[in-house]
Design an enzyme around this catalytic site. Sequence first.
Site, PDB file in Angstrom:
ATOM      1  N   HIS A   1      43.389-106.947 -88.324  1.00 36.44           N
ATOM      2  CA  HIS A   1      42.241-106.250 -88.900  1.00 36.44           C
ATOM      3  C   HIS A   1      42.025-106.743 -90.327  1.00 36.44           C
ATOM      4  O   HIS A   1      42.930-107.322 -90.938  1.00 36.44           O
ATOM      5  CB  HIS A   1      42.484-104.738 -88.908  1.00 36.44           C
ATOM      6  CG  HIS A   1      42.437-104.107 -87.551  1.00 36.44           C
ATOM      7  ND1 HIS A   1      42.516-102.742 -87.360  1.00 36.44           N
ATOM      8  CD2 HIS A   1      42.295-104.661 -86.309  1.00 36.44           C
ATOM      9  CE1 HIS A   1      42.424-102.480 -86.056  1.00 36.44           C
ATOM     10  NE2 HIS A   1      42.304-103.612 -85.402  1.00 36.44           N
TER      11      HIS A   1
ATOM     12  N   GLU B   1      41.922-105.242 -93.171  1.00 34.53           N
ATOM     13  CA  GLU B   1      42.843-104.726 -94.190  1.00 34.53           C
ATOM     14  C   GLU B   1      44.202-105.428 -94.108  1.00 34.53           C
ATOM     15  O   GLU B   1      44.828-105.703 -95.134  1.00 34.53           O
ATOM     16  CB  GLU B   1      43.063-103.216 -94.006  1.00 34.53           C
ATOM     17  CG  GLU B   1      41.811-102.369 -94.127  1.00 34.53           C
ATOM     18  CD  GLU B   1      41.142-102.122 -92.771  1.00 34.53           C
ATOM     19  OE1 GLU B   1      41.025-103.060 -91.964  1.00 34.53           O
ATOM     20  OE2 GLU B   1      40.737-100.972 -92.535  1.00 34.53           O
TER      21      GLU B   1
ATOM     22  N   CYS C   1      41.573 -97.691 -89.769  1.00 39.94           N
ATOM     23  CA  CYS C   1      42.126 -97.097 -88.546  1.00 39.94           C
ATOM     24  C   CYS C   1      43.544 -96.569 -88.831  1.00 39.94           C
ATOM     25  O   CYS C   1      44.047 -96.651 -89.957  1.00 39.94           O
ATOM     26  CB  CYS C   1      42.159 -98.143 -87.427  1.00 39.94           C
ATOM     27  SG  CYS C   1      43.392 -99.435 -87.668  1.00 39.94           S
TER      28      CYS C   1
ATOM     29  N   CYS D   1      45.928 -99.462 -90.034  1.00 42.72           N
ATOM     30  CA  CYS D   1      45.648 -99.956 -91.385  1.00 42.72           C
ATOM     31  C   CYS D   1      45.941 -98.888 -92.439  1.00 42.72           C
ATOM     32  O   CYS D   1      46.410 -99.212 -93.530  1.00 42.72           O
ATOM     33  CB  CYS D   1      44.206-100.436 -91.482  1.00 42.72           C
ATOM     34  SG  CYS D   1      43.934-101.927 -90.484  1.00 42.72           S
TER      35      CYS D   1
HETATM   36 ZN    ZN Z   1      42.584-101.255 -88.802  1.00 45.26          ZN
END
Ligand code: ZN
Length: 155
Positions: free
Chosen positions: A57, A59, A87, A90
């Site tokens: 992701h 991040e 999420c 993260c």
């Molecule tokens: Zn994430």
Amino acid sequence: MNYTVEEKEAFMREALREAEIALEHDEIPIGCVIVKDGEIIGRGHNAREELQRAVMHAEIMAIENANLSEESWRLLDCTLFVTIEPCVMCSGAIGLARIPNVVYGAKNQKFGAAGSLYDILTDERLNHRVEVETGVLESECAAIMQDFFRNRRKK
Ligand SMILES: [Zn+2]
């Protein structure tokens, strides 16, 4: 976090540029930058398709880059700017990296763990708590996602 509105918007625009890189690879357009003392020390975009990595992701990529540039796993005194609410994974990673400030653009009602589904960043049971600000360039951050999903449905 002592950034002005203009500075926050400028950093979020950099995160949006990262989101556009994800878009070029036809993947969910989320981008992130990590800022320390007014300088970007890590950048990232969602790269699940590009790299075929489930956990890559925006991040996570930005944290990895910032860890490398700082030569430290601790990202103290940093602010993470991300276009969409982090999420669960993260949000956990933000805590592990000891990032004290997070700014995100738009909420993610389906997956968000910074206020929507869960509130991991400010949960008092966890030893690391984060100052969270939302709504910076919210409409731009949401629009790039909405366009992506609309186009994908058409295909
Ligand atoms: Zn994430």
